[in-house]
Design an enzyme around this catalytic site. Structure first.
Site, PDB file in Angstrom:
ATOM      1  N   HIS A  20       0.861  -1.187   0.000  1.00  0.00           N
ATOM      2  CA  HIS A  20       0.000   0.000   0.000  1.00  0.00           C
ATOM      3  C   HIS A  20       0.899   1.239   0.000  1.00  0.00           C
ATOM      4  O   HIS A  20       2.138   1.117  -0.024  1.00  0.00           O
ATOM      5  CB  HIS A  20      -0.993  -0.032   1.159  1.00  0.00           C
ATOM      6  CG  HIS A  20      -0.385  -0.096   2.537  1.00  0.00           C
ATOM      7  ND1 HIS A  20       0.465   0.865   3.026  1.00  0.00           N
ATOM      8  CD2 HIS A  20      -0.501  -1.025   3.525  1.00  0.00           C
ATOM      9  CE1 HIS A  20       0.824   0.554   4.252  1.00  0.00           C
ATOM     10  NE2 HIS A  20       0.265  -0.598   4.577  1.00  0.00           N
ATOM     11  N   HIS A  23       4.003   1.542   2.360  1.00  0.00           N
ATOM     12  CA  HIS A  23       5.240   0.862   1.937  1.00  0.00           C
ATOM     13  C   HIS A  23       5.936   1.683   0.850  1.00  0.00           C
ATOM     14  O   HIS A  23       7.161   1.845   0.855  1.00  0.00           O
ATOM     15  CB  HIS A  23       4.925  -0.531   1.393  1.00  0.00           C
ATOM     16  CG  HIS A  23       4.159  -1.407   2.331  1.00  0.00           C
ATOM     17  ND1 HIS A  23       2.917  -1.894   2.045  1.00  0.00           N
ATOM     18  CD2 HIS A  23       4.468  -1.863   3.569  1.00  0.00           C
ATOM     19  CE1 HIS A  23       2.476  -2.624   3.060  1.00  0.00           C
ATOM     20  NE2 HIS A  23       3.404  -2.611   4.007  1.00  0.00           N
ATOM     21  N   CYS A 129       2.930 -11.981  19.274  1.00  0.00           N
ATOM     22  CA  CYS A 129       1.943 -11.489  18.299  1.00  0.00           C
ATOM     23  C   CYS A 129       2.441 -11.840  16.901  1.00  0.00           C
ATOM     24  O   CYS A 129       3.521 -11.378  16.494  1.00  0.00           O
ATOM     25  CB  CYS A 129       1.755  -9.972  18.412  1.00  0.00           C
ATOM     26  SG  CYS A 129       0.785  -9.308  17.027  1.00  0.00           S
ATOM     27  N   CYS A 132       2.802  -8.822  14.478  1.00  0.00           N
ATOM     28  CA  CYS A 132       4.061  -8.067  14.640  1.00  0.00           C
ATOM     29  C   CYS A 132       5.270  -8.986  14.496  1.00  0.00           C
ATOM     30  O   CYS A 132       6.387  -8.516  14.400  1.00  0.00           O
ATOM     31  CB  CYS A 132       4.153  -7.447  16.033  1.00  0.00           C
ATOM     32  SG  CYS A 132       2.883  -6.276  16.450  1.00  0.00           S
ATOM     33  N   CYS A 155      -3.035  -7.696  21.068  1.00  0.00           N
ATOM     34  CA  CYS A 155      -1.903  -6.813  20.789  1.00  0.00           C
ATOM     35  C   CYS A 155      -2.452  -5.400  20.554  1.00  0.00           C
ATOM     36  O   CYS A 155      -3.424  -5.228  19.817  1.00  0.00           O
ATOM     37  CB  CYS A 155      -1.197  -7.332  19.541  1.00  0.00           C
ATOM     38  SG  CYS A 155      -0.137  -6.128  18.758  1.00  0.00           S
ATOM     39  N   HIS A 158      -2.181  -4.629  16.626  1.00  0.00           N
ATOM     40  CA  HIS A 158      -3.033  -5.339  15.669  1.00  0.00           C
ATOM     41  C   HIS A 158      -4.461  -5.563  16.152  1.00  0.00           C
ATOM     42  O   HIS A 158      -5.324  -5.917  15.353  1.00  0.00           O
ATOM     43  CB  HIS A 158      -2.401  -6.691  15.284  1.00  0.00           C
ATOM     44  CG  HIS A 158      -1.243  -6.514  14.358  1.00  0.00           C
ATOM     45  ND1 HIS A 158       0.039  -6.318  14.802  1.00  0.00           N
ATOM     46  CD2 HIS A 158      -1.202  -6.450  13.014  1.00  0.00           C
ATOM     47  CE1 HIS A 158       0.826  -6.156  13.758  1.00  0.00           C
ATOM     48  NE2 HIS A 158       0.109  -6.235  12.661  1.00  0.00           N
ATOM     49  N   LYS A 305      -2.573   4.569  11.787  1.00  0.00           N
ATOM     50  CA  LYS A 305      -1.602   4.099  10.797  1.00  0.00           C
ATOM     51  C   LYS A 305      -2.339   3.321   9.707  1.00  0.00           C
ATOM     52  O   LYS A 305      -3.105   2.415  10.005  1.00  0.00           O
ATOM     53  CB  LYS A 305      -0.584   3.197  11.484  1.00  0.00           C
ATOM     54  CG  LYS A 305       0.428   2.577  10.549  1.00  0.00           C
ATOM     55  CD  LYS A 305       1.513   1.856  11.336  1.00  0.00           C
ATOM     56  CE  LYS A 305       2.497   1.155  10.433  1.00  0.00           C
ATOM     57  NZ  LYS A 305       2.370  -0.289  10.417  1.00  0.00           N
ATOM     58  N   LYS A 308      -3.082  -2.715   5.950  1.00  0.00           N
ATOM     59  CA  LYS A 308      -3.936  -3.666   5.245  1.00  0.00           C
ATOM     60  C   LYS A 308      -4.796  -4.431   6.236  1.00  0.00           C
ATOM     61  O   LYS A 308      -5.954  -4.714   5.973  1.00  0.00           O
ATOM     62  CB  LYS A 308      -3.062  -4.652   4.461  1.00  0.00           C
ATOM     63  CG  LYS A 308      -2.666  -4.110   3.115  1.00  0.00           C
ATOM     64  CD  LYS A 308      -3.746  -4.383   2.090  1.00  0.00           C
ATOM     65  CE  LYS A 308      -3.435  -3.561   0.843  1.00  0.00           C
ATOM     66  NZ  LYS A 308      -4.347  -3.773  -0.235  1.00  0.00           N
TER      67      LYS A 308
HETATM   68  N1  MSP Z   1       9.217  -7.293   7.464  1.00  0.00           N
HETATM   69  C1  MSP Z   1       9.260  -6.265   8.441  1.00  0.00           C
HETATM   70  C2  MSP Z   1      10.549  -5.461   8.322  1.00  0.00           C
HETATM   71  C3  MSP Z   1      11.784  -6.259   8.391  1.00  0.00           C
HETATM   72  S1  MSP Z   1      13.185  -5.303   8.146  1.00  0.00           S
HETATM   73  C4  MSP Z   1      14.438  -6.307   8.554  1.00  0.00           C
HETATM   74  C5  MSP Z   1       8.061  -5.357   8.287  1.00  0.00           C
HETATM   75  N2  MSP Z   1       7.489  -5.357   7.081  1.00  0.00           N
HETATM   76  S2  MSP Z   1       6.188  -4.552   6.644  1.00  0.00           S
HETATM   77  O1  MSP Z   1       5.807  -5.065   5.367  1.00  0.00           O
HETATM   78  O2  MSP Z   1       5.218  -4.552   7.684  1.00  0.00           O
HETATM   79  O3  MSP Z   1       6.662  -3.109   6.300  1.00  0.00           O
HETATM   80  C6  MSP Z   1       7.148  -2.293   7.254  1.00  0.00           C
HETATM   81  C7  MSP Z   1       7.509  -0.934   6.722  1.00  0.00           C
HETATM   82  O4  MSP Z   1       6.581  -0.436   5.764  1.00  0.00           O
HETATM   83  C8  MSP Z   1       7.429   0.046   7.858  1.00  0.00           C
HETATM   84  O5  MSP Z   1       8.567   0.034   8.651  1.00  0.00           O
HETATM   85  C9  MSP Z   1       7.324   1.321   7.104  1.00  0.00           C
HETATM   86  O6  MSP Z   1       8.601   1.642   6.605  1.00  0.00           O
HETATM   87  C10 MSP Z   1       6.395   0.943   5.962  1.00  0.00           C
HETATM   88  N3  MSP Z   1       5.022   1.200   6.320  1.00  0.00           N
HETATM   89  C11 MSP Z   1       4.011   0.300   6.524  1.00  0.00           C
HETATM   90  N4  MSP Z   1       2.869   0.984   6.803  1.00  0.00           N
HETATM   91  C12 MSP Z   1       3.119   2.298   6.803  1.00  0.00           C
HETATM   92  C13 MSP Z   1       2.342   3.461   6.978  1.00  0.00           C
HETATM   93  N5  MSP Z   1       1.060   3.431   7.223  1.00  0.00           N
HETATM   94  N6  MSP Z   1       2.984   4.650   6.855  1.00  0.00           N
HETATM   95  C14 MSP Z   1       4.317   4.754   6.567  1.00  0.00           C
HETATM   96  N7  MSP Z   1       5.059   3.678   6.408  1.00  0.00           N
HETATM   97  C15 MSP Z   1       4.490   2.451   6.534  1.00  0.00           C
HETATM   98  O7  MSP Z   1       7.733  -4.668   9.219  1.00  0.00           O
END
Ligand code: MSP
Length: 526
Positions: A20, A23, A129, A132, A155, A158, A305, A308
């Site tokens: 989304h 990311h 969790c 997380c 959690c 979540h 935040k 998904k």
């Molecule tokens: N897989 C772990 C990270 C491992 S790194 C060794 C993870 N992945 S995640 O798919 O959940 O993506 C996390 C990252 O996506 C967040 O740290 C952030 O950089 C970004 N974001 C996810 N949702 C976000 C928002 N709503 N806003 C801004 N960034 C966001 O955690």
């Protein structure tokens, strides 16, 4: 200093779902900063990738009647790699934690820590969790009075029930690193940024660090512990290592020495993993800790935040299909102070698109190119003597460059763009005041007209260079229209030299420029 190594890593993304705009936000910020450094002449490398092991992915795959590897392959091919195209990310590498190169180097790292006494077997009892992929303390949880999970511990992030684990695991002696970490934060105040994230992490570590359970034996989707194949490695321990396995840790010492340490850009939700567990792991292995860990803010929807799991995710293509990748990049990097949370709105995006990109920058570019075509038969004119107003533009460019460069150094991306935008504003004002269309009427003003149009075109040349990391597609188009190709590619122009006046050769042939940011009729949310 140019030529220095600049290695930037994004987090690696879970493949349980499609991306989304949250990311994409991390990707764009990382890409912009790396492109900037590349254009400073630094020895840059941008790494991104996917996090594919652990229960979360395993459960998603099972729910979709497939194997976790097949699920990950599908999501990587159909969603995560295409995301990079959608928002124009110039990454140098893409690592998957299921890559053989990763798994091989993880085993080397683990064995080293085990041999050096940093890993032991013990009993774990506590909460976990899966959303997380994190062991939880009681204060990370809450009891829900009503709803589907009434009476259960869920959690706080979540809102789903946590699992109670009671297992014999391998533990990493993280508690040994409590003081070294506090010393690190103290001695290198810019190690964790911004200040809010830094303070939160310092107080977390000051409460005391326990050892970390780093293996699980109740499922097998992960990297097998080399000395005990009945356990797989904890997914975060596995995932964090991607930053070094991708650049040759344990397999290519020369490249590893060339790149490491990295700048780590992450969402603040995962800053703790990167600023506590990760440096402790590196210290245990005798490696340098990262240069910086920057925890950026969240994109919010309805004050929460975007995620998904809460069904608030917006797909990046929903925006880029209408506005284009450049507008996506510009909007998120300009409208939100990097480091702070920010709310996305279609109205704000449309308004900035129209006012700043289409009217401010796009029109400026089209007008200047059109005037060179009309008054000088499509050739950039020779400038005459520079007057105060012309020198004023040169100074604006010099100042904007210095401010933007300093801002990027401190991750203040929005300030960097705002500084560069002063050139757009000054140039627009300059053209209004100089009135080239009036000068064009009198042959006696021919030299003055040449100076004004040269100044405007040269200002655009500098703008194209400085904006190339932000809006790579449009600046490439502008570069071609200015006939600047004889200078090389725009993305290869040195930012540090962007303010040197007079680079655009007089006589260069300009070509018609389609609107860089065309009018969008459908300005309402889909
Ligand atoms: N897989 C772990 C990270 C491992 S790194 C060794 C993870 N992945 S995640 O798919 O959940 O993506 C996390 C990252 O996506 C967040 O740290 C952030 O950089 C970004 N974001 C996810 N949702 C976000 C928002 N709503 N806003 C801004 N960034 C966001 O955690």
């Amino acid at each position: 200093m140019p030529g220095e190594s600049f290695y930037l890593c994004t987090p690696i993304f879970y493949v349980n779902d499609v991306p989304h705009i949250g990311h994409a936000y991390t990707e764009v910020a990382s890409d912009l900063i790396t492109r900037w450094h590349r254009q400073r002449g630094d020895d840059t490398w941008l790494l991104t990738g996917t996090d594919e092991h652990g229960q979360k992915i395993l459960r998603t795959a099972v729910a979709n009647d497939t194997s976790p590897k097949a699920w990950a392959d599908k999501l990587v091919q159909e969603a995560w790699l295409p995301l990079l195209e959608t928002i124009n990310i110039a990454n140098d590498d893409f690592i998957r934690t299921t890559d053989e190169r990763h798994e091989k180097a993880v085993l080397i790292f683990l064995q080293k820590l085990y041999d050096d006494g940093f890993i032991y077997s013990g009993d774990y009892e506590g909460y976990y969790c899966v959303g997380c992929e994190e062991y939880k303390q009681l204060d990370d949880l809450m009891e829900t009075p009503d709803g589907d999970y009434a009476g259960q511990l869920v959690c706080k992030i979540h809102g789903r029930p946590v699992e109670v684990l009671k297992e014999t695991n391998y533990f990493f002696r993280m508690s040994d690193f409590e003081q070294p970490l506090l010393d690190l934060y103290q001695n290198r105040p810019d190690f964790i940024q911004p200040a809010g994230v830094r303070n939160e992490i310092i107080s977390f570590v000051k409460q005391g660090l326990s050892d970390l359970s780093i293996s699980r034996s109740s499922f097998d989707w992960g990297i097998k512990i080399p000395w005990d194949h009945s356990h797989v490695l904890y997914v975060w321990f596995d995932a964090l290592l991607n930053y070094i396995t991708a650049i040759g840790y344990g397999t290519d010492d020369e490249n590893f020495a060339r790149r490491w340490p990295a700048v780590q850009l992450v969402g603040k939700d995962i800053a703790r993993f990167h600023a506590v567990i990760w440096p402790a792991m590196l210290m245990a292995a005798g490696l340098d800790v990262p240069k910086h860990v920057f925890g950026h803010g969240w994109l919010l929807v309805g004050g929460e935040k975007m995620s998904k799991s809460k069904l608030t995710g917006i797909a990046p293509e929903e925006i880029t299909d209408t506005f284009g990748a450049d507008a996506f990049r510009y909007y998120f990097m300009r409208a939100i102070s990097f480091g702070q949370d920010g709310s996305f709105s279609w109205e704000d995006l449309s308004a900035r698109y129209q006012a700043e990109l289409a009217n401010g920058f796009g029109n400026l570019a089209s007008r200047v190119v059109a005037m060179v075509s009309r008054y000088y038969d499509g050739r950039i004119p020779e400038p005459g003597e520079y007057l105060e107003a012309d020198l004023g533009i040169q100074k604006t460019v010099t100042d904007a460059l210095a401010t933007a460069d300093a801002a990027i150094e401190t991750f203040a991306i929005h300030e960097a763009i705002a500084a560069i935008w002063t050139i757009v504003e000054e140039l627009n004002g300059y053209i209004t005041l100089q009135e080239p269309w009036v000068l064009a009427k009198d042959p006696a003003d021919r030299e003055r007209l040449g100076t004004v149009l040269y100044t405007a075109a040269e200002g655009l040349r500098a703008l194209a260079v400085l904006l190339s990391p932000v809006i790579p597609d449009s600046t490439e188009k502008l570069w071609a229209a200015l006939g600047a190709d004889s200078l090389g590619l725009v993305q290869e122009q040195l930012i540090t030299e962007a303010a040197q006046w007079g680079q655009l050769p007089a006589g260069s042939r300009v070509t018609a420029l389609e609107p860089l940011f065309p009018r969008i009729e459908l300005l309402v949310a889909p």
